[in-house]
Design an enzyme around this catalytic site. Structure first.
Site, short mmCIF file in Angstrom:
data_model
loop_
_atom_site.label_atom_id
_atom_site.label_comp_id
_atom_site.label_asym_id
_atom_site.label_seq_id
_atom_site.Cartn_x
_atom_site.Cartn_y
_atom_site.Cartn_z
N GLU A 194 0.80 -1.21 0.00
CA GLU A 194 0.00 0.00 0.00
C GLU A 194 0.84 1.27 0.00
O GLU A 194 0.82 2.06 0.95
CB GLU A 194 -0.96 -0.03 1.20
N GLU B 209 -5.43 -8.26 0.29
CA GLU B 209 -6.04 -8.07 1.61
C GLU B 209 -7.53 -7.89 1.44
O GLU B 209 -8.00 -7.12 0.60
CB GLU B 209 -5.46 -6.84 2.33
#
Length: 1132
Positions: free
Chosen positions: A330, A607
């Site tokens: 991320e 995720e």
């Protein structure tokens, strides 16, 4: 609602300048993707196995040489082509698993709420991360990995942090941790997992409220971490809300993610990705801070990659156990692309609005110790709302560190030279820019300490606080061109990162992960070289933030991508609409993979998950008088909706966030920033809950007795405690305090691990011996403490109980799916409420196995079984009724006697077979009989009353690749192995044909039923497995303590459009014909394309929640099951 969807669009990682997002999506490079949906659909048709009568064909989509190196591909090789993972035989592979683990963000014993020694140990060089994510010393690692495999997971995303690798200082690597990590990877390999290495970060570092970077990186950027909380440059859990009066339990949900909108993350990510562009005067050790940080980061991950290559001749790479590497988790844009530093974005697309919400300009001033009045926001069911302003006064404390005085420099040097025992008051840099502790030298002429770097570069004026260049980060300071973060800054970093890791792992699959919800850049095929997957993340943001499963939601991604003309149209009302919206959003993310050049790459949702502490932790018994303790029904709905979005036409790979083996508690969740997303918890283990309930009852009885005594009148008045202790006793929290310490190693636990790793639950690498009887009698004389540890790990001899105990909403994530398909999966449907699974697979004339890989199944009397489609069917949904009978019922029917006889038969067994240098013993139980078949028109291929499974009425099947069979009759098998846990019976639970066994093992013959959709008749054949090298099958593991009646673990009815199938453990193997290739439209004879379908349901209907609750209430430990009270232990 406008703000609601925008909050939901980032949530878990809310990063990036909002103004940069539209440019990111508008960029010319991103828009140049003319890969139509129809083209992708056509490319999904992969090579599939051919029928036995067809000539062998080598398919071009599954080359015999690697596209990256030109070397021959080994049997374990995993291709990335035609939008799928594909094995070396040509079968499409779906990878589904879990992140192991969120606990890896911090060292053992330092979960995020703990302030003690937080700063001191880090400044002294940090702590080792050995023990993250698994404890290899106490046997629990085997139990946890067996549990994950039993749930059907075949893929692990493995977070590691830069801090764990290089916490002692620049260039000082923790080789002990690296060696430990390799041991864990080997253990995961033994259990048949494929692994994705994930260099993980959140908000840069633990010391800026997240995870990832070492402590010294903050000092390298000129930051003073001791003033982070005072300036609100970040929110740090252990110092929340005030460093001198911390109350970490009060940290609001997801407020950690607001750090992406605060000074520290905004600054340090800008320096990391774009320092040369926006901070050219930041020079350290003769290079720009961007090169300094990126160089050390890439070198640290490269060190790990090198050591994996050096281990055992690179077997973790060669076996494709370590599949590849994620890019930075991320990544965040920092300030790159920010439109106006005086303003926050109007639309919520970059940072969660919750709590204080300074603009960048206000953050600059706060960082220099100036008081600022900033907006304050709250977040409710309808999204964020402004609720006033708050004044933040740092009282002169600055985030920018001052250089040491000459006297402080002397004290620091003396400490480094060991001339004094005490640490200096603070570590720091000398006036000339050298740092005695960390070793660098800063160019203090260009980059003097104590001043904001953005003021040094003329962005704002220190005296007036006026922003001189509000659009400084929007345009390149020299060229004047508008910057685009992903193309200009992220992509060059990825290319450098890939080049370094490829030196050690040239065959790695590169999992491309741009900022959340941002489309990836176009990356040239000569960079990716055919080895790539698109890795993106997705969370149901409304559920994550509100900690509630709502009756409405919003299509966040659709709004972001311009799907709707108004916000109202994006609102979804009702569960069916929400589920469809989630599936559509993941479909949009899957389409983003088309941007990447190449043959069409697969998509992985790296995720995805839900919070378990919903509704005030109702499921933990914290509300309603404990009425809903253990009730995870709302969590099941939420997680099923998210994972259902990966099914349907998406057929996506995913890794759920996350599995915390040791540190999860109801008080502190996963042990990181109050997040609570772990699929399993020690706090939910049945034995622990029973003990807590019993302890609560004892305390209540004690209080009642004390109250009774105090009710005795003294001078006409009842006695009462003057200090209110009685009230305190009643109201205190009965839950034990959380601990971060690992279990103390014990021989019995290590022994238990040995049993679990081979005989019980999954690997084939332990040494087998013939002295099992003496082992059982003499070596397992464990203490009560050791047995208690097994119970508190959720261990049961009944596999249904083992896979249920401690799991939260297990029905949502233990899902059926086609793991390997002869053809391309087109649609996956699973109704969790009815336990009905349906799958459609597209098969083309080109779908044929490579000649050298067409065979490779288990050995039969008539030769080697051909490979087929493999579907995982979890016993959590399809369990045989005998696994659900209550223990008391089993005991009343002589269950203990049956098990005892099986044990005696086991220890006195006569037959044996050779496995390398080891021996396994088999019993000779009664012969199974073949009963007559059911009528063929029964509709579903199921097990008849007398035990036969019948096929359905289906199109005629000719020359189908049906595995050989015979009328061979044989009974069930009990297997003895070296173990300190009693082995009784033999029931397969994990049935992976591991692609990388490390020990040659041969299995005894066992009866296997094969079912034909054409004839509706079952056939018994004797099948044995011979494992002689890499890439072949391994023995299916067994679970001790289950009645050895030779029956399956699952009891199902199956309906197939054509072909034959059989069950092995939790796996259904299915064979069907492949089109001959003649010209012809449609699905009829001569067609080059067809679809095959399968439907599976549990005989007798869904396993109801009350049955699972009864299992929890009545399930006994293995010793209690085997042994009668007053008779003594039959095991030891």
């Amino acid at each position: 609602m406008l703000d609601l969807w925008l909050d939901a669009s980032r949530l878990k990682t809310l990063g990036g300048a909002s103004s940069a997002w539209p440019r990111c999506f508008r960029s010319e490079a991103i828009r140049r993707w003319n890969y139509s949906f129809q083209d992708c659909a056509r490319s999904l048709l992969l090579p599939l196995p051919s029928p036995l009568h067809s000539p062998p064909v080598v398919m071009p989509r599954v080359p015999s040489v690697s596209p990256a190196t030109g070397q021959p591909t080994p049997p374990e090789y995993l291709h990335t082509t035609a939008c799928n993972f594909v094995d070396n035989a040509g079968r499409s592979v779906i990878l589904r698993g879990v992140n192991l683990s969120g606990a890896s963000k911090a060292p053992v014993g330092h979960t995020s709420e703990i302030l003690d020694d937080f700063w001191e140990s880090s400044e002294a060089g940090g702590e080792s991360f050995v023990g993250r994510p698994l404890n290899l010393d106490d046997g629990s690692a085997d139990i946890h990995l067996a549990r994950l495999r039993g749930w059907g997971f075949n893929f692990l995303r493995f977070p590691i942090t830069w801090e764990a690798l290089e916490h002692e200082g620049p260039g000082k690597y923790d080789d002990e941790y690296i060696d430990y990590t390799i041991q864990v990877l080997e253990k995961c390999k033994e259990y048949g997992f494929r692994i994705l290495m994930d260099p993980h970060q959140d908000c840069w570092s633990r010391f800026s409220g997240g995870s990832g970077g070492p402590f010294w990186t903050l000092a390298a950027c000129g930051l003073n971490p001791y003033n982070i909380t005072a300036t609100q440059a970040a929110i740090v859990h252990c110092e929340y809300p005030l460093s001198h009066e911390p109350d970490p339990a009060s940290l609001p949900a997801m407020v950690w993610s607001t750090n992406y909108g605060r000074l520290l993350s905004q600054t340090i990510f800008t320096l990391f990705f774009a320092g040369r562009t926006f901070a050219p005067d930041c020079i350290i050790d003769g290079v720009n801070i961007q090169d300094y940080l990126q160089g050390h980061y890439i070198a640290a991950v490269g060190r790990l990659a090198d050591r994996i290559r050096e281990h055992d001749g690179g077997s973790l790479y060669e076996s494709c156990a370590v599949v590849g590497w994620d890019t930075m988790n991320e990544p965040f844009e920092g300030l790159c692309g920010w439109d106006d530093l005086n303003l926050n974005p109007i639309k919520q697309g970059s940072t969660l609005k919750k709590g204080t919400y300074p603009t960048p300009a206000q953050s600059f001033r706060l960082g220099m110790g100036q008081a600022q009045t900033v907006e304050n926001w709250s977040f409710g069911a309808m999204g964020p709302s402004k609720n006033g302003t708050v004044t933040i006064d740092p009282k002169g404390h600055k985030i920018w560190v001052e250089p040491l005085s000459p006297d402080e420099g002397k004290d620091q040097q003396a400490a480094l030279d060991n001339e004094v025992a005490d640490r200096p008051r603070r570590w720091g840099e000398l006036p000339d820019g050298t740092h005695p502790r960390w070793g660098w030298r800063r160019d203090v002429q260009k980059w003097p300490l104590g001043t904001c770097v953005w003021a040094l570069h003329g962005v704002w004026d220190l005296e007036t606080g006026f922003v001189l260049r509000p659009d400084y980060f929007r345009f390149h300071p020299i060229t004047g061109e508008e910057v685009e973060f992903i193309t200009d800054f992220w992509k060059p970093h990825f290319i450098a990162y890939k080049a370094r890791i490829s030196k050690s792992h040239p065959e790695a699959v590169w999992f491309i992960q741009p900022p959340v919800f941002a489309r990836p850049p176009e990356i040239e095929d000569d960079v990716l070289k055919g080895r790539c997957a698109y890795s993106t993340h997705y969370y149901d943001g409304l559920t994550l933030l509100t900690r509630h499963w709502n009756w409405f939601n919003a299509d966040a991604l659709g709004l972001l991508r311009g799907k709707y003309s108004s916000t109202l149209a994006a609102v979804k009302i009702g569960e069916p609409a929400i589920r469809k919206s989630l599936q559509d959003q993941l479909g949009m993310l899957k389409d983003d993979s088309k941007i990447l050049a190449g043959p069409g790459y697969p998509t992985v949702i790296g995720e995805i998950g839900i919070p378990y502490d919903m509704d005030g932790k109702k499921s933990y018994g914290w509300t309603d008088g404990g009425k809903y303790k253990g009730d995870y029904s709302n969590q099941l709905k939420a997680l099923d909706a998210s994972l259902n979005a990966c099914d349907g036409g998406n057929c996506l790979n995913f890794t759920v966030w996350n599995f915390v083996p040791d540190d999860h508690t109801h008080e502190w969740g996963d042990g990181w920033n109050m997040e609570d997303l772990s699929l399993w918890s020690r706090a939910d283990v049945w034995e622990k809950r029973r003990r807590e309930d019993d302890e609560g009852k004892r305390r209540r009885r004690k209080v009642k007795a004390k109250a009774s005594q105090e009710s005795v009148l003294l001078n006409g008045q009842p006695m009462r405690s003057g200090d209110g202790s009685r009230i305190s006793l009643v109201s205190q929290n009965d839950s034990p305090k959380p601990t971060s310490k690992q279990l103390k190693p014990s021989l019995a636990m290590v022994a238990a691990a040995s049993s679990l790793s081979l005989a019980t639950l999954g690997t084939a690498t332990a040494t087998l011996t013939s002295d099992s009887s003496s082992t059982l009698d003499s070596e397992f004389n464990g203490t009560d403490e050791e047995r208690n540890r097994l119970r508190l790990l959720g261990w049961h001899t009944n596999p249904f109980d083992f896979l249920s105990d401690g799991a939260r909403a297990v029905k949502a994530f233990a899902r059926p799916f086609p793991e390997k398909t002869v053809g391309s999966p087109k649609n996956i449907q699973f109704d969790v409420g009815k336990a009905i699974f349906k799958c459609t697979i597209v098969v083309t004339a080109d779908d044929r196995l490579r000649a050298e890989n067409r065979l490779g199944g288990i050995s039969t009397e008539d030769g080697e079984e051909p490979l087929g489609t493999e579907i995982f069917l979890p016993l959590i949904h399809f369990a045989h009724p005998r696994l659900l009978d209550s223990p008391s019922k089993k005991r009343s029917k002589g269950y203990r006697s049956t098990v005892a006889l099986s044990q005696a038969s086991l220890l006195q067994s006569k037959g044996s077979f050779l496995a390398s240098t080891s021996t396994i013993t088999a019993t000779s139980p009664p012969i199974m009989r073949r009963p007559s078949p059911r009528p063929a028109d029964s509709g579903l291929a199921g097990i008849s009353e007398d035990g036969v499974v019948n096929g359905t009425a289906s199109p005629a099947l000719t020359d189908s690749p049906v595995p050989p069979s015979s009328d061979f009759k044989m009974g069930s098998i009990a297997t003895a192995v070296k173990t300190r846990v009693p082995v009784v019976g033999a029931v397969p639970i994990l049935n992976s044909n591991q692609p990388y066994p490390s020990l040659a093992i041969q299995r005894p013959a066992k009866p296997v039923r094969t079912y034909s959709a054409e004839s509706g008749v079952s056939t018994l054949s004797a099948v044995s497995t011979s494992v002689t090298g890499k890439g072949t099958g391994v023995p299916h593991p067994v679970v001790p303590g289950v009645e050895d009646d030779g029956e399956d673990l699952i009891d199902i009815e199956v309906k197939v459009s054509e072909g034959t199938w059989r069950i092995e453990g939790q796996k259904l193997i299915w064979w069907y014909d492949v089109p001959a290739g003649a010209e012809g439209p449609g699905d009829g004879e001569g067609s080059t394309v067809k679809e095959v379908t399968i439907e599976v349901r549990r005989r007798g209907g869904v396993v109801k929640s009350k049955v699972m609750k009864r299992r929890e209430e009545e399930a006994s430990t293995w010793c209690e099951t085997l042994c009668d009270e007053g008779v003594g232990c039959r095991v030891i």
